[in-house]
Design a protein around this motif. Structure first.
Motif, PDB file in Angstrom:
ATOM      1  N   UNK A   1      49.218  62.596 102.784  1.00 54.29           N
ATOM      2  CA  UNK A   1      48.456  63.659 102.619  1.00 54.29           C
ATOM      3  C   UNK A   1      48.558  64.497 101.165  1.00 54.29           C
ATOM      4  N   UNK A   2      47.484  65.019 100.797  1.00 52.95           N
ATOM      5  CA  UNK A   2      47.514  65.658  99.268  1.00 52.95           C
ATOM      6  C   UNK A   2      46.506  66.769  99.387  1.00 52.95           C
ATOM      7  N   UNK A   3      46.856  67.604  98.387  1.00 52.32           N
ATOM      8  CA  UNK A   3      45.932  68.888  98.303  1.00 52.32           C
ATOM      9  C   UNK A   3      45.250  68.579  96.763  1.00 52.32           C
ATOM     10  N   UNK A   4      43.819  68.911  96.843  1.00 50.54           N
ATOM     11  CA  UNK A   4      43.347  68.679  95.441  1.00 50.54           C
ATOM     12  C   UNK A   4      42.053  69.588  95.527  1.00 50.54           C
ATOM     13  N   UNK A   5      41.747  70.361  94.432  1.00 50.49           N
ATOM     14  CA  UNK A   5      40.686  71.174  94.483  1.00 50.49           C
ATOM     15  C   UNK A   5      39.995  71.759  95.735  1.00 50.49           C
ATOM     16  N   UNK A   6      40.955  72.427  96.492  1.00 54.30           N
ATOM     17  CA  UNK A   6      40.568  73.455  97.400  1.00 54.30           C
ATOM     18  C   UNK A   6      40.309  72.729  98.703  1.00 54.30           C
ATOM     19  N   UNK A   7      40.755  71.378  98.831  1.00 55.79           N
ATOM     20  CA  UNK A   7      40.397  70.749  99.965  1.00 55.79           C
ATOM     21  C   UNK A   7      41.939  69.642 100.227  1.00 55.79           C
ATOM     22  N   UNK A   8      41.937  69.521 101.436  1.00 56.66           N
ATOM     23  CA  UNK A   8      43.280  68.515 102.148  1.00 56.66           C
ATOM     24  C   UNK A   8      42.728  67.424 102.350  1.00 56.66           C
ATOM     25  N   UNK A   9      43.429  66.304 102.014  1.00 53.31           N
ATOM     26  CA  UNK A   9      43.143  64.723 102.113  1.00 53.31           C
ATOM     27  C   UNK A   9      44.028  64.161 102.981  1.00 53.31           C
ATOM     28  N   UNK A  10      43.777  63.316 103.898  1.00 51.55           N
ATOM     29  CA  UNK A  10      44.758  62.428 104.794  1.00 51.55           C
ATOM     30  C   UNK A  10      44.365  61.144 104.351  1.00 51.55           C
ATOM     31  N   UNK A  11      45.246  60.200 104.251  1.00 49.98           N
ATOM     32  CA  UNK A  11      44.817  58.640 104.337  1.00 49.98           C
ATOM     33  C   UNK A  11      45.736  58.074 105.199  1.00 49.98           C
ATOM     34  N   UNK A  12      45.235  57.153 106.140  1.00 46.86           N
ATOM     35  CA  UNK A  12      46.043  56.100 106.824  1.00 46.86           C
ATOM     36  C   UNK A  12      46.816  56.828 107.604  1.00 46.86           C
ATOM     37  N   UNK A  13      47.913  56.083 108.366  1.00 47.28           N
ATOM     38  CA  UNK A  13      49.108  56.156 109.158  1.00 47.28           C
ATOM     39  C   UNK A  13      48.694  55.476 110.528  1.00 47.28           C
ATOM     40  N   UNK A  14      49.590  55.934 111.273  1.00 50.91           N
ATOM     41  CA  UNK A  14      49.668  55.172 112.669  1.00 50.91           C
ATOM     42  C   UNK A  14      48.957  56.003 113.720  1.00 50.91           C
ATOM     43  N   UNK A  15      47.869  55.066 114.154  1.00 49.72           N
ATOM     44  CA  UNK A  15      46.864  55.741 114.987  1.00 49.72           C
ATOM     45  C   UNK A  15      47.062  54.825 116.139  1.00 49.72           C
ATOM     46  N   UNK A  16      47.771  55.305 117.220  1.00 48.35           N
ATOM     47  CA  UNK A  16      48.108  54.606 118.401  1.00 48.35           C
ATOM     48  C   UNK A  16      49.150  53.173 117.824  1.00 48.35           C
ATOM     49  N   UNK A  17      48.251  52.107 118.401  1.00 44.62           N
ATOM     50  CA  UNK A  17      48.971  50.938 118.094  1.00 44.62           C
ATOM     51  C   UNK A  17      48.543  50.162 116.600  1.00 44.62           C
ATOM     52  N   UNK A  18      47.849  50.871 115.975  1.00 40.54           N
ATOM     53  CA  UNK A  18      47.501  50.376 114.719  1.00 40.54           C
ATOM     54  C   UNK A  18      47.819  51.235 113.419  1.00 40.54           C
ATOM     55  N   UNK A  19      47.530  50.647 112.335  1.00 38.17           N
ATOM     56  CA  UNK A  19      47.807  51.420 111.083  1.00 38.17           C
ATOM     57  C   UNK A  19      46.723  51.140 110.285  1.00 38.17           C
ATOM     58  N   UNK A  20      46.203  52.435 109.519  1.00 38.52           N
ATOM     59  CA  UNK A  20      44.865  52.634 109.060  1.00 38.52           C
ATOM     60  C   UNK A  20      44.947  52.817 107.629  1.00 38.52           C
ATOM     61  N   UNK A  21      43.612  52.746 106.909  1.00 34.90           N
ATOM     62  CA  UNK A  21      43.504  52.966 105.504  1.00 34.90           C
ATOM     63  C   UNK A  21      42.442  54.147 105.282  1.00 34.90           C
ATOM     64  N   UNK A  22      41.878  54.694 106.433  1.00 41.99           N
ATOM     65  CA  UNK A  22      40.844  55.804 106.423  1.00 41.99           C
ATOM     66  C   UNK A  22      41.134  57.016 105.784  1.00 41.99           C
ATOM     67  N   UNK A  23      40.399  57.514 104.924  1.00 37.19           N
ATOM     68  CA  UNK A  23      40.388  58.806 104.360  1.00 37.19           C
ATOM     69  C   UNK A  23      39.467  60.089 104.763  1.00 37.19           C
ATOM     70  N   UNK A  24      40.136  60.886 105.133  1.00 40.20           N
ATOM     71  CA  UNK A  24      39.632  62.229 105.456  1.00 40.20           C
ATOM     72  C   UNK A  24      39.563  63.402 104.674  1.00 40.20           C
TER      73      UNK A  24
END
Length: 394
Positions: A206-229
């Protein structure tokens, strides 16, 4: 991208570790906790010591900690706020926790304080979560942990049960909950978020920038992702950033660091096929583009490391594992890798050049005393960073 340096100039160096916490305050890197492998065992690092790395001088110091010392653990979530380091959650010898502690990094006492909240309810125990700091508050997201059966609502998809791990009336799993801690009121609260929230996950970045919080990837149940929210802290609205370019492979145990209000730097992690990664990527959140960047640490894969923003948009990576951490012979690291993400100011370029070359240039040595006092002090501190190590002397 011009990357910088990796250097250990003192004989005293922080011990190898993974799953630790680290923050940068006033050009000092503070490192606490984590674990390392000893023979066939995983051993937590001492909870009553904090390691401090001077990024100007390249020197390590270790300090004894007192007060209400938290248990030794890994996977806790840390941040720096108003000169204090706050840690929440993590996993100790008894499993995941939901306690929050803080320590003043500026008074030289290093005295821990356990915070007892006065308002609201603390999140359930968890580790491998992340946080953002915004307007004097700490905002926590996600993680892996456990809940009582009575606290699990099968209709609420904010907690996904890890079916292989429940014990009697205790259920383990991943969550996508957002919790806010306000240190001034010692209060916990949950904001009403809007939009489509990310899937529950842990070991994300995760990272904070411009008044927003971002998350990227991680362990989602049995897989690993690269999605960004992205979570907008004004409207508390979630949105997903759909890249219009090639993207990094899915991963967990990586880091994401803001280098500007619109640019985030991703480094390392464990890939979908359990490969330790050493790639670096820049995400432009406005253009929605990923760009892989070159750096001199391609031979230094890292996962479950820490990454902190330094001065002049540097990113300081410390520790972590260079192997798949579930192996018995996991290789933990203790080097500080400094990534240069932006061109340096002319003053820093000159300061570094003088400090790096003064020992081998008689002209520079003779003219060094002519520098203004403030500049001379800065150069002398920087010279310590570039001095030969004991191994180089031998």
């Amino acid at each position: 991208m011009d990357a910088e340096f990796e250097r250990h100039c003192s004989e005293l160096v922080a011990r190898e570790r993974s799953g630790h916490t680290a923050v940068v305050e006033e050009n000092l890197l503070y490192v606490w906790g984590g674990y390392m492998s000893v023979a066939d065992d995983e051993v937590f690092l001492p909870n009553n010591e904090i390691w401090v790395y001077d990024l100007e001088r390249g020197l390590w110091e270790v300090f004894h900690m007192t007060g209400e010392i938290p248990p030794s653990m890994s996977g806790t979530c840390s941040c720096s706020l108003n000169g204090h380091m706050y840690i929440f959650g993590g996993c100790d010898d008894n499993g995941q926790t939901n306690q929050i502690y803080c320590v003043n990094l500026t008074d030289g006492k290093y005295m821990w304080k356990k915070i007892i909240h006065e308002i609201g309810s603390a999140p359930s125990p968890r580790d491998k979560l992340s946080c953002w700091v915004h307007n004097g508050r700490i905002i926590y997201f996600g993680g892996y942990g456990h809940k009582q059966l009575t606290d699990v609502d099968s209709r609420n998809m904010s907690f996904i049960i890890d079916e292989a791990s429940w014990v009697e009336d205790v259920f383990y799993g991943w969550n996508n909950e957002v919790h806010i801690f306000d240190p001034t009121q010692a209060s916990w609260s949950e904001p009403q978020t809007h939009g489509r929230a990310p899937a529950p996950r842990a070991a994300h970045a995760s990272a904070t920038a411009g008044g927003r919080g971002y998350i990227c990837g991680g362990r989602v149940m049995e897989t690993r992702t690269s999605d960004v929210h992205c979570l907008d802290f004004k409207s508390w609205t979630w949105s997903e950033i759909i890249p219009v370019s090639s993207t990094p492979v899915g991963r967990s145990w990586h880091t994401l660091t803001a280098v500007s209000d619109s640019t985030l730097f991703l480094f390392g992690g464990l890939s979908v096929d359990c490969k330790p990664m050493s790639d670096g990527w820049l995400l432009d959140v406005e253009k929605k583009t990923w760009r892989e960047v070159g750096h001199p640490y391609k031979n230094k894969p890292r996962l479950w490391h820490t990454a902190c923003p330094g001065k002049d948009s540097d990113v300081i990576v410390f520790g972590g594992s260079c192997d798949y951490i579930l192996l018995v012979d996991t290789g933990h690291c203790n080097d500080a890798l400094v990534f240069q993400m932006q061109p340096y100011p002319l003053f820093r370029i000159c300061e570094d050049y003088i400090a790096k070359n003064v020992r081998n240039c008689e002209l520079l040595r003779n003219q060094l005393p002519l520098l203004p006092p403030t500049l001379l002090t800065a150069v002398q501190m920087r010279m310590s960073f570039y001095r030969p190590s004991k191994k180089q002397k031998d």
